[in-house]
Design an enzyme around this catalytic site. Structure first.
Site, short mmCIF file in Angstrom:
data_model
loop_
_atom_site.label_atom_id
_atom_site.label_comp_id
_atom_site.label_asym_id
_atom_site.label_seq_id
_atom_site.Cartn_x
_atom_site.Cartn_y
_atom_site.Cartn_z
N HIS A 57 44.47 32.34 49.45
CA HIS A 57 44.70 31.00 50.04
C HIS A 57 46.20 30.71 50.11
O HIS A 57 46.64 29.59 49.85
CB HIS A 57 43.98 29.92 49.22
CG HIS A 57 42.49 29.95 49.36
ND1 HIS A 57 41.83 29.39 50.42
CD2 HIS A 57 41.54 30.47 48.55
CE1 HIS A 57 40.52 29.55 50.28
NE2 HIS A 57 40.31 30.22 49.15
N ASP A 67 40.38 31.42 43.45
CA ASP A 67 39.09 31.64 44.12
C ASP A 67 39.28 32.45 45.40
O ASP A 67 40.37 32.50 45.97
CB ASP A 67 38.43 30.30 44.45
CG ASP A 67 39.26 29.47 45.41
OD1 ASP A 67 40.49 29.42 45.24
OD2 ASP A 67 38.69 28.86 46.34
N GLU A 68 38.22 33.07 45.85
CA GLU A 68 38.14 33.73 47.16
C GLU A 68 39.34 34.64 47.43
O GLU A 68 39.86 34.69 48.54
CB GLU A 68 37.98 32.68 48.26
CG GLU A 68 36.67 31.93 48.13
CD GLU A 68 36.53 30.79 49.12
OE1 GLU A 68 35.38 30.53 49.56
OE2 GLU A 68 37.52 30.12 49.45
N ALA A 69 39.77 35.38 46.39
CA ALA A 69 40.89 36.32 46.56
C ALA A 69 40.35 37.66 47.05
O ALA A 69 40.54 38.71 46.41
CB ALA A 69 41.63 36.48 45.23
#
Length: 544
Positions: A285, A348-350
């Site tokens: 992100h 998150d969401e790496a």
């Protein structure tokens, strides 16, 4: 809910019986002439039942004659600066609608509203309070200023909804007789606002803070960076804000907070006893940062600014030394600005970071946070790395999240990592209510008001000890949210339910009684100018 509890069932009967009185009160508020024509009826209908507030209080003992605000009422405070500040806030709420002067005084006065800080009231803790109402006066007592402030929010809700209006209203202004003794279930009761996908102004954030305070929320989590925008000035890396903050989802102008503006938000929140938790999401992100500084990319080439809504495609360059210079500078400057205890590092969401790199990166990012005196919060993927001692993990999974992922988080909780619960299919405020909701997303499913409310944080995550639950938080992501009205429509009426999950004892948790108390909030939300979602699951008063 496996077994109905006697207390909620009794409260349900009482509250349902009070619904007619609420309708009468709403009618009287809307029609001053009817109130004037029959004062006795107006007085009776204007008095809200003592426990009919959100969040539900821990203990309610109704009884005695109501207390009445009059033109002669004064607000009596003790000699402390903190009590006077809460008294000034209360007067600011009451003066426009009542038209009363409500001067502050330290001199004892008959039939006053009394605000007292008492250090020996240990059972009230840091945020609890006691409200005592009778004909002879109304007394708010707390051990700490935050408790006194929360007592004021309860008082607001016990007065007619029209007290929230900014023009003079007819009243009458009565509070039912009796005593409320109240302390919170959890110390972390948060709301997150994503200012990265769409940017929101200082005034928009402050308005949301004011709305959160009414329901005793005590943490404002600001998501300050993402692929679409960087929203906080960093002196050592100025292009983060000036370039990385220059757009948003859909290609709008974006924006960022100067350090002075960020401090303004902090002051406003602190005055409402709300701690700001800033988040810089990493290592994923991060497209806004990568676009701003080519050296943060492994390739040395800066990508273009991004205005879409995909996730998982960006990553800081874990092997590069400059990455950690960047992290150290950002954390140092943000920690110096922020008086609160926490700094959220995302995680998150790496999806574009290998597991090995992710673990190595999170170790160093957490160390930087500790260096500058803050406690780490990360999204629950942090539990797949080495969560630092004292770190908190914010769980955002779903009912359908894999058993393995839930077990990973539960093991971390068993080993001392405390949890903030934000299950996406329960409390993500950007999820659509139904398929017809014009805003929001639906990847976690549709989240109507009952679903958002009807779960127990203590038992939600299998294997996680109840003692590991720090509290709850309601995130509002802004892929489709671009105005203040959008924020309010998606937050209300779900946010009060999340606040109740965080504040009220488990024994009070009951949808049938809650929906009646929530319905009573409708006229208040309208008086505050909040265009909330009129859920068909809630028996809103006619005309609300």
């Amino acid at each position: 809910m496996s077994q109905p509890r006697p207390l909620p069932r009794l409260l349900g009967a009482l509250l349902l019986a009070a619904a007619a009185a609420l309708s009468c009160a709403a009618a009287a508020d809307a029609d001053p002439a009817s109130a004037d024509s029959d004062p006795d009826t107006a007085l009776a209908s204007a008095v809200r039942p003592l426990g009919q507030i959100v969040p539900a209080p821990a203990s309610v003992r109704p009884g005695g004659t109501p207390y009445t605000l009059t033109p002669a009422t004064v607000i009596q405070v003790d000699g402390s600066r903190e009590a006077r500040a809460v008294g000034d806030y209360l007067a600011g709420v009451l003066r426009p609608s009542t038209g009363y002067a409500l001067p502050l005084t330290e001199v004892a006065a008959p039939a006053a509203v009394r605000l007292r800080l008492r250090a020996n009231e240990r059972e009230l803790g840091d945020e609890g309070y006691r409200l005592q109402s009778s004909r002879g006066g109304l007394t708010l007592t707390a051990r700490r200023p935050a408790g006194l402030f929360h007592a004021v929010q309860t008082l607001r809700q016990l007065l007619p909804a029209s007290v929230e209006k900014d023009t003079r209203q007819p009243g009458p202004w009565q509070v039912a007789g009796g005593t409320i003794s109240d302390t919170p279930r959890y110390g972390h009761r948060g709301a997150m606002l994503d200012v990265s996908r769409h940017f929101f102004t200082v005034d928009q954030v402050k308005r949301y803070v004011d709305q959160l305070a009414l329901y005793k929320i005590n943490k404002l989590h600001l998501h300050l960076s993402d692929d679409q925008g960087w929203r906080i000035a960093v002196d050592s890396w100025p292009r983060l804000a000036t370039y990385g903050g220059s757009t948003q989802v859909g290609g709008g102008p974006g924006g960022y907070y100067t350090k002075a503006q960020y401090k303004e938000i902090l002051r406003h929140a602190a005055a409402r006893h709300m701690e700001v938790v800033p988040e810089i999401d990493m290592p994923g992100h991060t497209n806004a940062a990568l676009a701003s500084y080519a050296e943060l990319n492994c390739s040395g080439i800066a990508p273009p600014l991004y205005t879409g809504t995909a996730v998982g495609f960006s990553s800081l360059c874990v092997p590069k030394a400059v990455t950690y210079d960047f992290i150290d500078d950002v954390v140092r400057e943000l920690a110096a600005l922020t008086p609160g205890r926490y700094l959220h590092i995302g995680g998150d969401e790496a999806h574009s970071t290998s597991h090995e790199d992710y673990v190595a990166f999170m170790d160093r990012a957490q160390a930087a946070v500790a260096t500058y005196g803050k406690t780490v919060i990360g999204w629950h993927q942090l539990t797949g790395a080495n969560a630092a001692e004292g770190a908190l993990a914010q769980y955002w999974g779903l009912d359908r999240t894999s058993a393995a992922e839930k077990a990973q988080v539960a093991r971390a909780a068993q080993n001392g990592t405390r949890l903030i619960l934000s299950p996406a299919d329960r409390v993500y405020l950007d999820m659509k209510y139904t398929k017809d909701t014009p805003l929001g997303l639906a990847w976690a499913g549709y989240v109507e008001v009952q679903r958002s409310y009807d779960w127990d944080p203590a038992t939600y995550l299998p294997g996680a000890p109840a003692s590991a639950i720090a509290g709850v938080e309601a995130p509002l992501w802004s892929e489709t949210i671009s105005t203040g009205d959008h924020i309010e429509y998606m937050a209300f009426p779900r946010l009060p339910g999340v606040a109740e999950l965080g504040w009220s004892p488990a024994a009070t948790h009951d949808w049938e009684t809650y929906k009646v108390r929530l319905a009573a909030q409708g006229p208040r939300l309208s008086a505050l100018g909040i265009d909330y979602y009129r859920s068909p699951q809630v028996p809103w008063p006619a005309g609300s």
